[in-house]
Enzyme design. Structure first.
Site, mmCIF file in Angstrom:
data_model
loop_
_atom_site.group_PDB
_atom_site.id
_atom_site.type_symbol
_atom_site.label_atom_id
_atom_site.label_comp_id
_atom_site.label_asym_id
_atom_site.label_seq_id
_atom_site.Cartn_x
_atom_site.Cartn_y
_atom_site.Cartn_z
ATOM 1 N N ARG A 133 -6.662 -3.245 3.470
ATOM 2 C CA ARG A 133 -5.625 -3.953 2.701
ATOM 3 C C ARG A 133 -5.629 -5.462 2.976
ATOM 4 O O ARG A 133 -5.049 -6.209 2.200
ATOM 5 C CB ARG A 133 -4.247 -3.368 2.997
ATOM 6 C CG ARG A 133 -4.058 -1.999 2.380
ATOM 7 C CD ARG A 133 -2.615 -1.534 2.430
ATOM 8 N NE ARG A 133 -2.414 -0.359 1.593
ATOM 9 C CZ ARG A 133 -2.463 0.901 2.019
ATOM 10 N NH1 ARG A 133 -2.706 1.154 3.286
ATOM 11 N NH2 ARG A 133 -2.275 1.903 1.176
ATOM 12 N N MET A 176 -11.268 5.623 3.006
ATOM 13 C CA MET A 176 -10.930 5.425 1.594
ATOM 14 C C MET A 176 -11.758 4.255 1.051
ATOM 15 O O MET A 176 -11.394 3.638 0.044
ATOM 16 C CB MET A 176 -9.438 5.157 1.422
ATOM 17 C CG MET A 176 -8.572 6.351 1.866
ATOM 18 S SD MET A 176 -6.977 6.449 1.065
ATOM 19 C CE MET A 176 -6.214 4.951 1.673
ATOM 20 N N GLY A 217 -13.629 -2.292 11.287
ATOM 21 C CA GLY A 217 -12.933 -1.154 11.906
ATOM 22 C C GLY A 217 -13.668 0.149 11.603
ATOM 23 O O GLY A 217 -13.926 0.963 12.503
ATOM 24 N N HIS A 218 -14.029 0.347 10.318
ATOM 25 C CA HIS A 218 -14.782 1.560 9.959
ATOM 26 C C HIS A 218 -16.121 1.600 10.696
ATOM 27 O O HIS A 218 -16.565 2.652 11.130
ATOM 28 C CB HIS A 218 -15.063 1.582 8.451
ATOM 29 C CG HIS A 218 -13.854 1.741 7.604
ATOM 30 N ND1 HIS A 218 -13.503 0.833 6.641
ATOM 31 C CD2 HIS A 218 -12.894 2.700 7.570
ATOM 32 C CE1 HIS A 218 -12.403 1.224 6.033
ATOM 33 N NE2 HIS A 218 -11.997 2.346 6.592
HETATM 34 O O1 PAF Z 1 -7.170 6.316 7.104
HETATM 35 C C1 PAF Z 1 -7.582 6.509 5.931
HETATM 36 O O2 PAF Z 1 -8.399 5.753 5.408
HETATM 37 C C2 PAF Z 1 -7.079 7.692 5.144
HETATM 38 O O3 PAF Z 1 -5.721 7.935 5.379
HETATM 39 C C3 PAF Z 1 -7.916 8.971 5.356
HETATM 40 C C4 PAF Z 1 -7.835 9.476 6.784
HETATM 41 C C5 PAF Z 1 -9.364 8.699 4.983
HETATM 42 C C6 PAF Z 1 -7.391 10.093 4.454
HETATM 43 O O4 PAF Z 1 -7.432 9.730 3.113
#
Ligand code: PAF
Length: 283
Positions: free
Chosen positions: A188, A30, A36-37
């Site tokens: 967040r 999102m 982490g990403h």
């Molecule tokens: O983990 C997230 O960022 C969201 O829940 C996801 C998997 C991208 C779905 O919107």
């Protein structure tokens, strides 16, 4: 890096990037891209020659009064970071491009797993998550998709969806990335005030204390959870929403607690809802 904002642009990019026999990994996000990403992206690169990410703040997974409006959004920064990490394609649709017919009439039913952990406090959340993930899988048709273990319930439910309705996508789980003070990395975290940011690592410390009791031989769930509650009781900025010891596959509560069980919690730090979990290991 190709940035596709429309379905047509996505289809065109995929034709070049994902010819038959050429594996493609997807990292759905999102936005608010953080370490982490990036660890998900790195794992995706290890598993497939082509890596796609999506950035879409999915309105369907936010309930009334939740933080849809304030959720961190900075696409130019996110795109620069993803490009630097070697991502080949980013799908960055507007809400109308994703939900072309408005709110979907048919959604993915999360089933009984929704009645556990976060699902008990966020009605409709996992229906929204599973529906958008199913749409992303349908639009991008990856061979592999990578998700973080921090969102344990999300991971378990996506794995179940893929198995239960035979989506034929390999789901890879990636370990939680932590700040040096133990706080689980999350988009967040950017919403925390400096006092809240200072208070938030107490959540990870509370999990560590439960894990230490488990290593010492404690197997009673209520005692392990008591450790978590006690560790947070004095903290004025943290309000525990739940703490549970569960089997990390079924999400059922366990007692006595076996090795490999997960302690999972959610707490409000000010108005920011944070989640974390830790798998218990014997000494
Ligand atoms: O983990 C997230 O960022 C969201 O829940 C996801 C998997 C991208 C779905 O919107």
């Amino acid at each position: 890096m190709i940035v596709a904002r429309t379905r047509a642009g996505l289809a065109e990019a995929l034709a070049a990037l994902h010819p038959p026999g050429h594996r493609l990994a997807l990292v759905p996000t999102m936005g608010g891209i953080h370490q982490g990403h990036l660890s998900l992206i790195d794992l995706a690169h290890e598993r497939a020659p082509a890596v796609a990410a999506s950035i879409f703040v999915n309105p369907l997974q936010f309930g009334p009064g939740e933080d849809l409006a304030s959720y961190p959004r900075d696409p130019p920064r996110d795109l620069a970071v993803l490009e630097e990490r070697g991502v080949d394609l980013v799908f960055l649709p507007a809400v109308e491009e994703m939900y072309t017919e408005g709110e979907p009439a048919v959604t993915v039913d999360p089933g009984p797993l929704e009645e556990r952990l976060c699902g008990m406090f966020r009605p409709g959340h996992f229906r929204g998550v599973l529906t958008v993930v199913a749409k992303l899988f349908g639009l991008i048709r990856p061979d592999i998709a990578v998700f973080g273990r921090k969102d344990l319930q999300q991971l378990v439910m996506i794995e179940r969806m893929v198995r239960d309705i035979e989506l034929g996508i390999e789901i890879i789980a990636c370990d939680t990335v932590r700040e040096p003070d133990g706080l689980a990395v999350s988009s967040r975290n950017a919403l925390l005030s400096s006092d809240e940011r200072e208070a938030a690592p107490a959540l990870a410390r509370a999990l560590d204390e439960a894990a230490a009791r488990f290593r010492e031989g404690e197997r009673r769930a209520n005692v392990l959870l008591g450790t978590v509650h006690d560790a947070l009781a004095e903290n004025k900025l943290l309000r525990l929403q739940y703490a549970e010891v569960v089997d990390p596959r079924s999400l059922n509560r366990v007692d006595p607690v076996p090795e490999g069980a997960a302690v999972a919690l959610a707490a409000f730090c000010g108005s920011v809802r944070l989640i974390d979990n830790l798998v218990l290991e014997a000494a």
